[in-house]
Design a protein around this motif. Structure first.
Motif, PDB file in Angstrom:
ATOM      1  N   LEU A 217      17.852 -56.021  -1.922  1.00 37.72           N
ATOM      2  CA  LEU A 217      17.896 -55.120  -2.913  1.00 37.72           C
ATOM      3  C   LEU A 217      16.864 -55.782  -3.976  1.00 37.72           C
ATOM      4  O   LEU A 217      16.074 -55.051  -4.742  1.00 37.72           O
ATOM      5  CB  LEU A 217      19.292 -54.788  -3.599  1.00 37.72           C
ATOM      6  CG  LEU A 217      19.516 -54.070  -4.767  1.00 37.72           C
ATOM      7  CD1 LEU A 217      18.789 -52.584  -4.075  1.00 37.72           C
ATOM      8  CD2 LEU A 217      20.891 -53.987  -5.255  1.00 37.72           C
ATOM      9  N   PRO A 218      17.032 -57.190  -4.441  1.00 39.88           N
ATOM     10  CA  PRO A 218      16.204 -57.903  -5.180  1.00 39.88           C
ATOM     11  C   PRO A 218      14.781 -57.397  -4.942  1.00 39.88           C
ATOM     12  O   PRO A 218      13.925 -57.288  -5.914  1.00 39.88           O
ATOM     13  CB  PRO A 218      16.513 -59.209  -5.263  1.00 39.88           C
ATOM     14  CG  PRO A 218      18.208 -59.306  -4.815  1.00 39.88           C
ATOM     15  CD  PRO A 218      17.955 -58.092  -3.871  1.00 39.88           C
ATOM     16  N   SER A 219      14.453 -57.724  -3.739  1.00 44.25           N
ATOM     17  CA  SER A 219      13.021 -57.573  -3.381  1.00 44.25           C
ATOM     18  C   SER A 219      12.386 -56.153  -3.404  1.00 44.25           C
ATOM     19  O   SER A 219      11.378 -55.854  -3.819  1.00 44.25           O
ATOM     20  CB  SER A 219      12.858 -58.162  -2.159  1.00 44.25           C
ATOM     21  OG  SER A 219      13.499 -57.617  -0.822  1.00 44.25           O
ATOM     22  N   LEU A 220      13.599 -55.145  -2.933  1.00 43.03           N
ATOM     23  CA  LEU A 220      13.214 -53.754  -2.871  1.00 43.03           C
ATOM     24  C   LEU A 220      13.007 -53.377  -4.357  1.00 43.03           C
ATOM     25  O   LEU A 220      11.988 -52.390  -4.563  1.00 43.03           O
ATOM     26  CB  LEU A 220      14.270 -52.993  -2.286  1.00 43.03           C
ATOM     27  CG  LEU A 220      14.425 -53.089  -0.806  1.00 43.03           C
ATOM     28  CD1 LEU A 220      15.683 -52.536  -0.189  1.00 43.03           C
ATOM     29  CD2 LEU A 220      13.300 -52.740  -0.019  1.00 43.03           C
ATOM     30  N   LEU A 221      13.850 -53.843  -5.307  1.00 41.28           N
ATOM     31  CA  LEU A 221      13.658 -53.285  -6.537  1.00 41.28           C
ATOM     32  C   LEU A 221      12.401 -53.688  -7.310  1.00 41.28           C
ATOM     33  O   LEU A 221      11.769 -53.185  -8.108  1.00 41.28           O
ATOM     34  CB  LEU A 221      14.828 -53.569  -7.459  1.00 41.28           C
ATOM     35  CG  LEU A 221      16.357 -52.945  -7.042  1.00 41.28           C
ATOM     36  CD1 LEU A 221      17.297 -53.591  -7.820  1.00 41.28           C
ATOM     37  CD2 LEU A 221      15.946 -51.457  -7.474  1.00 41.28           C
ATOM     38  N   LYS A 222      12.024 -55.049  -6.977  1.00 41.83           N
ATOM     39  CA  LYS A 222      10.586 -55.351  -7.507  1.00 41.83           C
ATOM     40  C   LYS A 222       9.579 -54.568  -7.134  1.00 41.83           C
ATOM     41  O   LYS A 222       8.353 -54.561  -7.785  1.00 41.83           O
ATOM     42  CB  LYS A 222      10.472 -56.698  -7.090  1.00 41.83           C
ATOM     43  CG  LYS A 222      11.222 -58.011  -7.477  1.00 41.83           C
ATOM     44  CD  LYS A 222      10.791 -59.320  -6.986  1.00 41.83           C
ATOM     45  CE  LYS A 222      11.717 -60.412  -7.499  1.00 41.83           C
ATOM     46  NZ  LYS A 222      11.494 -61.523  -6.801  1.00 41.83           N
ATOM     47  N   ARG A 223       9.596 -53.614  -6.019  1.00 44.93           N
ATOM     48  CA  ARG A 223       8.517 -52.797  -5.450  1.00 44.93           C
ATOM     49  C   ARG A 223       8.592 -51.267  -6.262  1.00 44.93           C
ATOM     50  O   ARG A 223       7.593 -50.778  -6.338  1.00 44.93           O
ATOM     51  CB  ARG A 223       8.629 -52.584  -4.341  1.00 44.93           C
ATOM     52  CG  ARG A 223       8.503 -53.888  -3.275  1.00 44.93           C
ATOM     53  CD  ARG A 223       8.698 -53.427  -1.854  1.00 44.93           C
ATOM     54  NE  ARG A 223       9.133 -54.608  -1.091  1.00 44.93           N
ATOM     55  CZ  ARG A 223       9.539 -54.657   0.315  1.00 44.93           C
ATOM     56  NH1 ARG A 223       9.675 -53.324   0.694  1.00 44.93           N
ATOM     57  NH2 ARG A 223       9.917 -55.689   0.800  1.00 44.93           N
ATOM     58  N   VAL A 224       9.503 -51.224  -6.891  1.00 42.93           N
ATOM     59  CA  VAL A 224       9.824 -49.930  -7.706  1.00 42.93           C
ATOM     60  C   VAL A 224       8.790 -49.778  -8.893  1.00 42.93           C
ATOM     61  O   VAL A 224       8.815 -50.791  -9.782  1.00 42.93           O
ATOM     62  CB  VAL A 224      11.099 -49.513  -8.009  1.00 42.93           C
ATOM     63  CG1 VAL A 224      11.381 -48.263  -8.749  1.00 42.93           C
ATOM     64  CG2 VAL A 224      12.086 -49.634  -6.851  1.00 42.93           C
TER      65      VAL A 224
END
Length: 242
Positions: free
Chosen positions: A235-242
Protein backbone atom coordinates in the motif's frame (compact mmCIF):
# COMPACT_ATOMS: atom_id res chain seq x y z
CA UNK A 1 -4.16 2.13 12.41
CA UNK A 2 -7.88 1.45 12.24
CA UNK A 3 -9.09 -0.45 9.18
CA UNK A 4 -12.63 -0.93 7.92
CA UNK A 5 -13.37 -3.48 5.19
CA UNK A 6 -16.62 -2.99 3.26
CA UNK A 7 -17.30 -6.26 1.48
CA UNK A 8 -19.81 -7.29 -1.15
CA UNK A 9 -20.85 -10.30 -3.17
CA UNK A 10 -17.57 -10.49 -5.09
CA UNK A 11 -15.53 -11.76 -2.16
CA UNK A 12 -18.01 -14.55 -1.42
CA UNK A 13 -18.34 -15.49 -5.09
CA UNK A 14 -14.68 -16.54 -4.95
CA UNK A 15 -15.68 -19.15 -2.37
CA UNK A 16 -18.41 -20.53 -4.60
CA UNK A 17 -21.37 -18.54 -3.28
CA UNK A 18 -23.15 -17.40 -6.45
CA UNK A 19 -24.84 -14.04 -6.69
CA UNK A 20 -28.51 -14.24 -7.68
CA UNK A 21 -27.82 -13.61 -11.35
CA UNK A 22 -24.89 -16.05 -11.39
CA UNK A 23 -26.88 -18.93 -9.91
CA UNK A 24 -26.89 -21.34 -12.85
CA UNK A 25 -28.83 -24.25 -11.40
CA UNK A 26 -31.74 -23.29 -13.65
CA UNK A 27 -34.45 -23.66 -11.06
CA UNK A 28 -34.32 -20.00 -10.03
CA UNK A 29 -33.13 -18.41 -13.25
CA UNK A 30 -36.64 -17.54 -14.41
CA UNK A 31 -37.46 -15.48 -11.32
CA UNK A 32 -36.83 -11.79 -10.91
CA UNK A 33 -34.82 -11.01 -7.74
CA UNK A 34 -37.75 -8.96 -6.46
CA UNK A 35 -39.92 -12.07 -6.37
CA UNK A 36 -37.53 -13.80 -3.97
CA UNK A 37 -36.15 -10.85 -2.02
CA UNK A 38 -39.08 -8.61 -1.16
CA UNK A 39 -41.84 -8.38 1.39
CA UNK A 40 -44.33 -8.63 -1.45
CA UNK A 41 -42.71 -11.79 -2.74
CA UNK A 42 -42.91 -13.31 0.73
CA UNK A 43 -46.57 -12.41 1.09
CA UNK A 44 -47.39 -13.85 -2.33
CA UNK A 45 -45.26 -17.01 -2.27
CA UNK A 46 -43.75 -17.75 1.17
CA UNK A 47 -43.00 -21.39 0.23
CA UNK A 48 -40.97 -20.27 -2.78
CA UNK A 49 -39.03 -17.60 -0.90
CA UNK A 50 -38.36 -19.95 2.02
CA UNK A 51 -37.02 -22.63 -0.33
CA UNK A 52 -34.67 -20.14 -1.98
CA UNK A 53 -33.14 -18.98 1.32
CA UNK A 54 -33.07 -22.44 2.88
CA UNK A 55 -31.11 -23.67 -0.13
CA UNK A 56 -28.63 -20.79 0.15
CA UNK A 57 -28.33 -21.38 3.91
CA UNK A 58 -27.18 -24.93 3.29
CA UNK A 59 -25.09 -23.97 0.25
CA UNK A 60 -23.01 -21.53 2.29
CA UNK A 61 -22.33 -24.20 4.90
CA UNK A 62 -20.70 -26.35 2.23
CA UNK A 63 -18.18 -23.74 1.06
CA UNK A 64 -15.10 -22.36 2.80
CA UNK A 65 -13.68 -18.87 3.37
CA UNK A 66 -11.09 -17.91 0.76
CA UNK A 67 -7.75 -16.13 1.03
CA UNK A 68 -9.51 -12.76 1.01
CA UNK A 69 -11.62 -13.60 4.07
CA UNK A 70 -8.66 -15.18 5.85
CA UNK A 71 -6.34 -12.25 5.18
CA UNK A 72 -8.79 -9.74 6.67
CA UNK A 73 -9.01 -11.90 9.81
CA UNK A 74 -5.21 -12.20 10.03
CA UNK A 75 -4.84 -8.40 10.01
CA UNK A 76 -6.23 -8.37 13.55
CA UNK A 77 -3.00 -10.02 14.72
CA UNK A 78 -0.62 -7.49 13.16
CA UNK A 79 1.18 -5.17 15.55
CA UNK A 80 0.24 -1.56 14.90
CA UNK A 81 -3.27 -2.30 13.72
CA UNK A 82 -5.61 -1.13 16.44
CA UNK A 83 -8.73 -2.77 15.08
CA UNK A 84 -10.21 -4.28 11.92
CA UNK A 85 -13.94 -3.89 11.39
CA UNK A 86 -15.80 -5.73 8.65
CA UNK A 87 -18.94 -4.12 7.27
CA UNK A 88 -20.53 -6.58 4.89
CA UNK A 89 -23.45 -6.53 2.48
CA UNK A 90 -23.23 -10.31 2.33
CA UNK A 91 -25.62 -12.55 4.23
CA UNK A 92 -23.20 -15.46 4.63
CA UNK A 93 -20.93 -16.15 7.61
CA UNK A 94 -17.62 -16.54 5.78
CA UNK A 95 -15.94 -13.57 7.47
CA UNK A 96 -16.79 -15.00 10.88
CA UNK A 97 -15.66 -18.49 9.92
CA UNK A 98 -12.36 -17.05 8.69
CA UNK A 99 -11.81 -15.56 12.15
CA UNK A 100 -12.89 -11.91 11.93
CA UNK A 101 -14.17 -10.81 15.33
CA UNK A 102 -16.03 -7.58 14.45
CA UNK A 103 -18.49 -8.15 11.60
CA UNK A 104 -21.53 -5.97 10.96
CA UNK A 105 -24.14 -7.42 8.59
CA UNK A 106 -25.98 -4.59 6.87
CA UNK A 107 -28.38 -6.87 5.00
CA UNK A 108 -28.95 -9.54 7.65
CA UNK A 109 -27.80 -13.13 7.84
CA UNK A 110 -28.72 -16.52 6.38
CA UNK A 111 -28.05 -17.93 9.84
CA UNK A 112 -30.62 -15.94 11.78
CA UNK A 113 -34.39 -16.40 11.55
CA UNK A 114 -37.42 -14.70 13.05
CA UNK A 115 -41.21 -14.77 13.03
CA UNK A 116 -42.87 -12.58 10.41
CA UNK A 117 -45.65 -11.81 12.88
CA UNK A 118 -44.31 -11.38 16.41
CA UNK A 119 -40.65 -10.81 15.35
CA UNK A 120 -39.29 -13.28 17.91
CA UNK A 121 -36.05 -15.09 17.08
CA UNK A 122 -36.26 -18.70 15.90
CA UNK A 123 -33.72 -21.27 17.06
CA UNK A 124 -35.45 -24.46 15.96
CA UNK A 125 -34.15 -27.14 13.65
CA UNK A 126 -34.07 -26.46 9.92
CA UNK A 127 -34.80 -29.20 7.39
CA UNK A 128 -31.92 -30.41 5.24
CA UNK A 129 -31.96 -29.48 1.55
CA UNK A 130 -29.34 -31.38 -0.43
CA UNK A 131 -30.62 -30.17 -3.80
CA UNK A 132 -32.49 -26.95 -4.62
CA UNK A 133 -36.27 -27.19 -4.46
CA UNK A 134 -38.79 -24.75 -5.86
CA UNK A 135 -40.97 -24.72 -2.74
CA UNK A 136 -40.69 -25.70 0.91
CA UNK A 137 -43.04 -25.09 3.82
CA UNK A 138 -41.69 -22.48 6.28
CA UNK A 139 -41.70 -23.44 9.98
CA UNK A 140 -44.48 -21.92 12.04
CA UNK A 141 -44.07 -19.80 15.17
CA UNK A 142 -46.07 -20.54 18.32
CA UNK A 143 -48.00 -17.32 17.61
CA UNK A 144 -49.12 -18.66 14.26
CA UNK A 145 -46.76 -16.56 12.13
CA UNK A 146 -44.30 -17.96 9.61
CA UNK A 147 -40.56 -18.18 10.21
CA UNK A 148 -38.57 -16.13 7.71
CA UNK A 149 -34.85 -15.48 7.22
CA UNK A 150 -33.62 -12.38 9.05
CA UNK A 151 -32.62 -10.80 5.74
CA UNK A 152 -33.21 -7.22 4.64
CA UNK A 153 -35.57 -7.44 1.67
CA UNK A 154 -36.61 -4.81 -0.85
CA UNK A 155 -38.99 -2.51 0.97
CA UNK A 156 -37.33 -2.94 4.39
CA UNK A 157 -34.99 -0.70 6.36
CA UNK A 158 -31.45 -1.69 7.31
CA UNK A 159 -31.16 -2.89 10.91
CA UNK A 160 -30.30 0.17 12.99
CA UNK A 161 -27.63 -1.32 15.23
CA UNK A 162 -25.33 -2.74 12.50
CA UNK A 163 -25.79 0.37 10.40
CA UNK A 164 -24.87 2.77 13.21
CA UNK A 165 -21.91 0.59 14.20
CA UNK A 166 -20.73 0.69 10.58
CA UNK A 167 -21.03 4.47 10.37
CA UNK A 168 -19.13 4.85 13.64
CA UNK A 169 -16.36 2.53 12.41
CA UNK A 170 -15.98 4.43 9.13
CA UNK A 171 -15.84 7.75 10.96
CA UNK A 172 -12.94 6.45 13.09
CA UNK A 173 -11.12 4.66 10.26
CA UNK A 174 -7.69 5.51 8.90
CA UNK A 175 -8.21 3.19 5.92
CA UNK A 176 -11.37 1.95 4.21
CA UNK A 177 -11.03 -1.02 1.87
CA UNK A 178 -14.00 -1.59 -0.43
CA UNK A 179 -13.87 -5.10 -1.86
CA UNK A 180 -16.14 -7.00 -4.20
CA UNK A 181 -19.07 -4.59 -4.22
CA UNK A 182 -20.74 -2.86 -7.14
CA UNK A 183 -20.98 0.44 -5.30
CA UNK A 184 -24.56 1.05 -6.40
CA UNK A 185 -26.59 -0.23 -3.44
CA UNK A 186 -27.40 2.51 -0.94
CA UNK A 187 -27.07 3.33 1.86
CA UNK A 188 -23.97 1.07 1.98
CA UNK A 189 -22.54 2.80 -1.09
CA UNK A 190 -22.59 6.04 0.89
CA UNK A 191 -19.95 4.79 3.36
CA UNK A 192 -17.00 5.28 0.95
CA UNK A 193 -18.36 8.73 0.10
CA UNK A 194 -18.41 9.55 3.81
CA UNK A 195 -14.85 8.32 4.23
CA UNK A 196 -13.54 10.32 1.28
CA UNK A 197 -15.28 13.47 2.50
CA UNK A 198 -13.41 13.27 5.79
CA UNK A 199 -10.05 12.60 4.13
CA UNK A 200 -9.80 8.87 4.81
CA UNK A 201 -7.83 6.74 2.35
CA UNK A 202 -10.26 4.58 0.36
CA UNK A 203 -8.93 1.60 -1.59
CA UNK A 204 -11.24 -0.21 -3.98
CA UNK A 205 -10.53 -3.84 -4.90
CA UNK A 206 -12.62 -5.07 -7.79
CA UNK A 207 -11.79 -6.68 -11.14
CA UNK A 208 -14.42 -4.43 -12.73
CA UNK A 209 -14.79 -0.66 -12.73
CA UNK A 210 -17.56 0.67 -10.49
CA UNK A 211 -19.07 4.11 -9.78
CA UNK A 212 -16.58 4.41 -6.90
CA UNK A 213 -13.50 3.81 -9.04
CA UNK A 214 -12.95 7.35 -10.24
CA UNK A 215 -13.16 8.89 -6.77
CA UNK A 216 -11.37 6.21 -4.72
CA UNK A 217 -7.87 7.05 -3.51
CA UNK A 218 -6.67 3.88 -5.20
CA UNK A 219 -8.45 1.33 -7.41
CA UNK A 220 -6.93 -2.15 -7.64
CA UNK A 221 -8.19 -4.24 -10.55
CA UNK A 222 -7.81 -7.65 -8.92
CA UNK A 223 -9.96 -10.15 -7.09
CA UNK A 224 -10.10 -10.13 -3.30
CA UNK A 225 -8.11 -13.33 -2.87
CA UNK A 226 -5.36 -12.03 -5.18
CA UNK A 227 -5.12 -8.47 -3.85
CA UNK A 228 -5.78 -8.63 -0.12
CA UNK A 229 -2.92 -10.95 0.98
CA UNK A 230 -0.34 -8.43 -0.26
CA UNK A 231 -2.21 -5.16 0.07
CA UNK A 232 -0.89 -3.79 3.36
CA UNK A 233 2.74 -4.43 2.41
CA UNK A 234 2.30 -2.83 -1.01
CA UNK A 235 0.00 0.00 0.00
CA UNK A 236 2.63 2.68 0.81
CA UNK A 237 4.34 2.30 -2.58
CA UNK A 238 1.03 2.08 -4.42
CA UNK A 239 -0.26 5.28 -2.85
CA UNK A 240 2.90 7.13 -3.86
CA UNK A 241 1.97 6.54 -7.49
CA UNK A 242 -1.49 8.05 -7.13
Amino acid sequence: MRIVVLSGAGISAESGVPTFRDDKNGLWARFDPYELSSTQGWQDHPERVWAWYLWRHHLVQRVDPNDGHRTVAEWEKITGIEDVTVVTQNVDNLHERAGSSAVHHLHGSLFEFRCDNCDSAYAGELPEMLEPELEAEPPQCTCGGLIRPDIVWFGEQLPERPWQASVDAVQRADLLIVVGTSGIVYPAAGLPEMALAQGTVVVEINPEETPLSSSATLAVRQSASDALPHLLQQLPSLLKRV
